[in-house]
Design a protein around this motif. Structure first.
Motif, PDB file in Angstrom:
ATOM      1  N   VAL A 139      -2.555   1.307  -7.344  1.00  0.00           N
ATOM      2  CA  VAL A 139      -2.327  -0.093  -7.006  1.00  0.00           C
ATOM      3  C   VAL A 139      -1.768  -0.854  -8.198  1.00  0.00           C
ATOM      4  CG1 VAL A 139      -3.440  -2.222  -6.240  1.00  0.00           C
ATOM      5  CG2 VAL A 139      -4.119  -0.035  -5.235  1.00  0.00           C
ATOM      6  N   THR A 140      -2.334  -0.619  -9.381  1.00  0.00           N
ATOM      7  CA  THR A 140      -1.874  -1.363 -10.559  1.00  0.00           C
ATOM      8  C   THR A 140      -0.411  -1.064 -10.860  1.00  0.00           C
ATOM      9  OG1 THR A 140      -2.728   0.403 -11.959  1.00  0.00           O
ATOM     10  CG2 THR A 140      -4.166  -1.468 -11.564  1.00  0.00           C
ATOM     11  N   ALA A 141       0.003   0.216 -10.720  1.00  0.00           N
ATOM     12  CA  ALA A 141       1.396   0.567 -10.974  1.00  0.00           C
ATOM     13  C   ALA A 141       2.316  -0.072  -9.940  1.00  0.00           C
ATOM     14  CB  ALA A 141       1.561   2.086 -10.980  1.00  0.00           C
ATOM     15  N   ALA A 142       1.876  -0.128  -8.678  1.00  0.00           N
ATOM     16  CA  ALA A 142       2.696  -0.764  -7.637  1.00  0.00           C
ATOM     17  C   ALA A 142       2.871  -2.253  -7.908  1.00  0.00           C
ATOM     18  CB  ALA A 142       2.056  -0.536  -6.268  1.00  0.00           C
ATOM     19  N   ILE A 143       1.795  -2.945  -8.280  1.00  0.00           N
ATOM     20  CA  ILE A 143       1.888  -4.372  -8.592  1.00  0.00           C
ATOM     21  C   ILE A 143       2.787  -4.588  -9.808  1.00  0.00           C
ATOM     22  CG2 ILE A 143       0.550  -6.379  -9.336  1.00  0.00           C
ATOM     23  CD1 ILE A 143      -1.789  -5.314  -7.734  1.00  0.00           C
ATOM     24  N   PRO A 165       0.804  -1.227   0.000  1.00  0.00           N
ATOM     25  CA  PRO A 165       0.000   0.000   0.000  1.00  0.00           C
ATOM     26  C   PRO A 165       0.837   1.277   0.000  1.00  0.00           C
ATOM     27  CG  PRO A 165      -0.899  -1.593   1.549  1.00  0.00           C
ATOM     28  CD  PRO A 165       0.416  -2.141   1.093  1.00  0.00           C
ATOM     29  N   LYS A 166       1.970   1.285   0.704  1.00  0.00           N
ATOM     30  CA  LYS A 166       2.812   2.481   0.730  1.00  0.00           C
ATOM     31  C   LYS A 166       3.406   2.771  -0.647  1.00  0.00           C
ATOM     32  CE  LYS A 166       4.106   2.040   5.615  1.00  0.00           C
ATOM     33  NZ  LYS A 166       5.233   1.890   6.559  1.00  0.00           N
ATOM     34  N   LEU A 167       3.793   1.707  -1.352  1.00  0.00           N
ATOM     35  CA  LEU A 167       4.356   1.896  -2.680  1.00  0.00           C
ATOM     36  C   LEU A 167       3.319   2.469  -3.650  1.00  0.00           C
ATOM     37  CD1 LEU A 167       6.644   1.516  -4.722  1.00  0.00           C
ATOM     38  CD2 LEU A 167       5.870  -0.843  -5.044  1.00  0.00           C
ATOM     39  N   ALA A 168       2.063   2.103  -3.455  1.00  0.00           N
ATOM     40  CA  ALA A 168       1.007   2.587  -4.349  1.00  0.00           C
ATOM     41  C   ALA A 168       0.849   4.100  -4.275  1.00  0.00           C
ATOM     42  CB  ALA A 168      -0.321   1.911  -4.009  1.00  0.00           C
ATOM     43  N   LYS A 169       1.228   4.700  -3.138  1.00  0.00           N
ATOM     44  CA  LYS A 169       1.068   6.147  -2.979  1.00  0.00           C
ATOM     45  C   LYS A 169       2.024   6.934  -3.868  1.00  0.00           C
ATOM     46  CE  LYS A 169      -0.653   5.871   1.768  1.00  0.00           C
ATOM     47  NZ  LYS A 169      -1.980   6.400   1.403  1.00  0.00           N
ATOM     48  N   ILE A 170       3.192   6.370  -4.167  1.00  0.00           N
ATOM     49  CA  ILE A 170       4.147   7.102  -5.003  1.00  0.00           C
ATOM     50  C   ILE A 170       4.232   6.536  -6.415  1.00  0.00           C
ATOM     51  CG2 ILE A 170       5.544   7.783  -3.029  1.00  0.00           C
ATOM     52  CD1 ILE A 170       7.529   5.602  -3.804  1.00  0.00           C
ATOM     53  N   GLN A 227       2.047   5.275 -15.858  1.00  0.00           N
ATOM     54  CA  GLN A 227       2.396   5.883 -14.572  1.00  0.00           C
ATOM     55  C   GLN A 227       3.884   5.735 -14.277  1.00  0.00           C
ATOM     56  OE1 GLN A 227       0.489   7.670 -12.779  1.00  0.00           O
ATOM     57  NE2 GLN A 227      -1.600   7.199 -13.381  1.00  0.00           N
ATOM     58  N   LEU A 228       4.448   4.581 -14.568  1.00  0.00           N
ATOM     59  CA  LEU A 228       5.866   4.344 -14.286  1.00  0.00           C
ATOM     60  C   LEU A 228       6.755   5.122 -15.258  1.00  0.00           C
ATOM     61  CD1 LEU A 228       5.780   0.506 -13.516  1.00  0.00           C
ATOM     62  CD2 LEU A 228       5.684   2.427 -11.915  1.00  0.00           C
ATOM     63  N   ARG A 229       6.327   5.254 -16.511  1.00  0.00           N
ATOM     64  CA  ARG A 229       7.112   6.046 -17.475  1.00  0.00           C
ATOM     65  C   ARG A 229       7.119   7.517 -17.087  1.00  0.00           C
ATOM     66  NH1 ARG A 229       4.253   3.099 -21.450  1.00  0.00           N
ATOM     67  NH2 ARG A 229       2.994   4.979 -21.821  1.00  0.00           N
ATOM     68  N   SER A 254      12.783   8.809  -5.402  1.00  0.00           N
ATOM     69  CA  SER A 254      11.371   9.091  -5.128  1.00  0.00           C
ATOM     70  C   SER A 254      10.942   8.501  -3.799  1.00  0.00           C
ATOM     71  CB  SER A 254      10.506   8.525  -6.262  1.00  0.00           C
ATOM     72  OG  SER A 254      10.854   9.088  -7.500  1.00  0.00           O
ATOM     73  N   TRP A 255      11.396   7.310  -3.529  1.00  0.00           N
ATOM     74  CA  TRP A 255      11.011   6.657  -2.285  1.00  0.00           C
ATOM     75  C   TRP A 255      11.607   7.359  -1.073  1.00  0.00           C
ATOM     76  CZ3 TRP A 255       7.522   3.708  -0.328  1.00  0.00           C
ATOM     77  CH2 TRP A 255       7.713   3.089   0.890  1.00  0.00           C
ATOM     78  N   ASP A 256      12.882   7.795  -1.170  1.00  0.00           N
ATOM     79  CA  ASP A 256      13.522   8.486  -0.034  1.00  0.00           C
ATOM     80  C   ASP A 256      12.826   9.815   0.252  1.00  0.00           C
ATOM     81  OD1 ASP A 256      15.277   6.403   0.137  1.00  0.00           O
ATOM     82  OD2 ASP A 256      16.890   7.418  -0.971  1.00  0.00           O
ATOM     83  N   ALA A 257      12.479  10.561  -0.809  1.00  0.00           N
ATOM     84  CA  ALA A 257      11.808  11.844  -0.591  1.00  0.00           C
ATOM     85  C   ALA A 257      10.445  11.644   0.033  1.00  0.00           C
ATOM     86  CB  ALA A 257      11.679  12.587  -1.927  1.00  0.00           C
ATOM     87  N   PHE A 258       9.711  10.646  -0.431  1.00  0.00           N
ATOM     88  CA  PHE A 258       8.388  10.394   0.131  1.00  0.00           C
ATOM     89  C   PHE A 258       8.485   9.893   1.569  1.00  0.00           C
ATOM     90  CE2 PHE A 258       4.598   7.721   0.731  1.00  0.00           C
ATOM     91  CZ  PHE A 258       3.615   8.662   0.472  1.00  0.00           C
TER      92      PHE A 258
END
Length: 405
Positions: free
Chosen positions: A29-33, A20-25, A76-78, A104-108
């Motif tokens: 949900v689809t982009a995280a999966i 769920p945390k990954l889906a926020k950035i 979304q990933l591009r 991106s993950w560190d900033a979030f």
């Protein structure tokens, strides 16, 4: 004894990882999966560095994401720069940028999940369009220090307003208000003569553009005493003067529509509308020149064979222009002069009152001849209705005298 969940898990098969945390950035949900699936497959097959080749059907079988969901996730990933992709026949190749993902993950993480960082709840103005943080609304000096150094929520300064003069006037090249009013009147008259649907709005746009420094040929024409729009006319190749095409060319287009079954007035309107269009007129002119060239070649060959007057199309014959005066002159020769007059002159009215002039009654032959023409039939009927003292009537399309003796 197995539980219901264990039995359900055996029937459903393997699970796909979802954070769920990954889906926020990641954008959803689809982009995280999709991102986690790419990371796992690259670790398994490509060693974590090379391009990863996958089939869309294979991704759908392993993640449950259908093709539209995969396209959304890839987009979304591009957009975040986490992946690059390229097509290879029916497959897709992916390259993962883990450094971009880590940033991106560190900033979030610093923004949301750091327990040591506090984010005060700033107050905003009552206007929804002005979200301005008020320093006096902060609780203490520590809050002010945090809100001033926070790179994600900088203090928005209130924008400076620009004063406007209370009595706004158009400022332009005119020397006086009287000259300005004359210019407006000339523009309004020009717009009305041109048939503009909104003359006032058109005049405002012209004057407003002049006040902003845009050069206007209408003002140059006005101060030079030239009729508005005169210097802006462009004479086309098929015109003898701006807006007036060659008579033979115009007649050729009129005859074209007449042969298609259009009434004469409709044929004239369509032909002139075409020739006012520069692009359409140029194409038709090129075709007309080709036709003239072919007609000229045929005429020259006919003259060599001894033909004294070679054939030319009707549009090449000289015709007298049809004007209002010429039409009235022709009708006057057919219709009795008294029938064409709408109102008598002052002298005739005075003489008629005095009984000095007796109104001329048209003869049966004149009325019958006029009645037999398509143009004069209705006119004769109306004249007989308006003058019962003539003693005429119409019976079976014949004008008769009710009092022959």
């Amino acid at each position: 004894m197995s539980s219901y969940f264990d039995e359900l898990s055996r029937n459903l098969g393997e699970t796909a990882i979802y954070y769920p945390k990954l889906a926020k950035i990641a954008g959803g949900v689809t982009a995280a999966i999709f991102w986690i699936h790419l990371c796992q497959r690259q670790e398994e097959t490509a060693g974590g560095n090379d391009w990863l080749t996958l089939m869309p059907k294979e991704i759908e079988a392993e993640t449950g994401l259908c093709l539209p969901e995969q396209e959304l996730a890839r987009q979304q990933l591009r957009n975040r720069g986490w992946i690059r992709e390229r097509s290879r026949e029916a497959a897709l190749e992916f390259s993962l940028d883990r450094d971009r993902f880590q940033k991106s993950w560190d900033a979030f993480t610093r923004l949301v999940f750091s327990p040591n960082q506090t984010h005060p709840n700033p107050t905003v103005t009552s206007s929804p369009s002005e979200k301005i943080v008020r320093p006096e609304s902060l609780n203490n000096s520590r809050d002010r220090e945090n809100i001033g150094s926070d790179p994600f929520f900088p203090i928005q300064r209130q924008q400076k307003t620009t004063s406007v003069t209370p009595h706004y006037q158009f400022q332009g090249p005119w020397d006086s208000p009287e000259q300005f009013q004359q210019f407006q009147k000339a523009l309004l008259d020009y717009a009305a003569n041109q048939g503009f649907s909104n003359p006032g709005g058109w005049v405002f746009r012209i004057i407003d553009s002049i006040t902003k420094g845009i050069i206007s040929p209408y003002w140059d024409e006005f101060i030079s005493g030239v009729p508005l729009g005169e210097t802006q006319k462009v004479q086309q190749e098929w015109e003898v003067e701006p807006g007036v095409p060659y008579p033979a060319f115009e007649e050729e287009r009129i005859q074209y529509y007449i042969h298609k079954g259009e009434p004469l007035e409709v044929a004239v309107a369509k032909a002139r509308s075409e020739l006012r269009n520069p692009t359409r007129g140029k194409d038709l002119w090129d075709g007309f020149l080709r036709k003239c060239d072919r007609v000229a070649d045929e005429a020259l060959r006919a003259k060599k064979l001894g033909v004294k007057s070679p054939y030319l199309p009707p549009s090449f014959s000289e015709k007298t222009p049809v004007t209002k005066a010429s039409v009235i002159e022709k009708l006057s020769a057919v219709v009795p002069p008294k029938a064409l007059e709408s109102t008598p002159s002052e002298g005739e009215e005075e003489n008629r009152k005095n009984g000095e002039i007796e109104e001329a009654i048209p003869s049966l032959e004149v009325l019958q001849k006029l009645y037999n023409s398509p143009l004069g039939k209705r006119l004769v009927e109306r004249q007989i209705e308006e003058h019962p003292e003539w003693g005429y009537s119409i019976v079976r399309d014949r004008v008769i005298d009710l009092y022959p003796f």
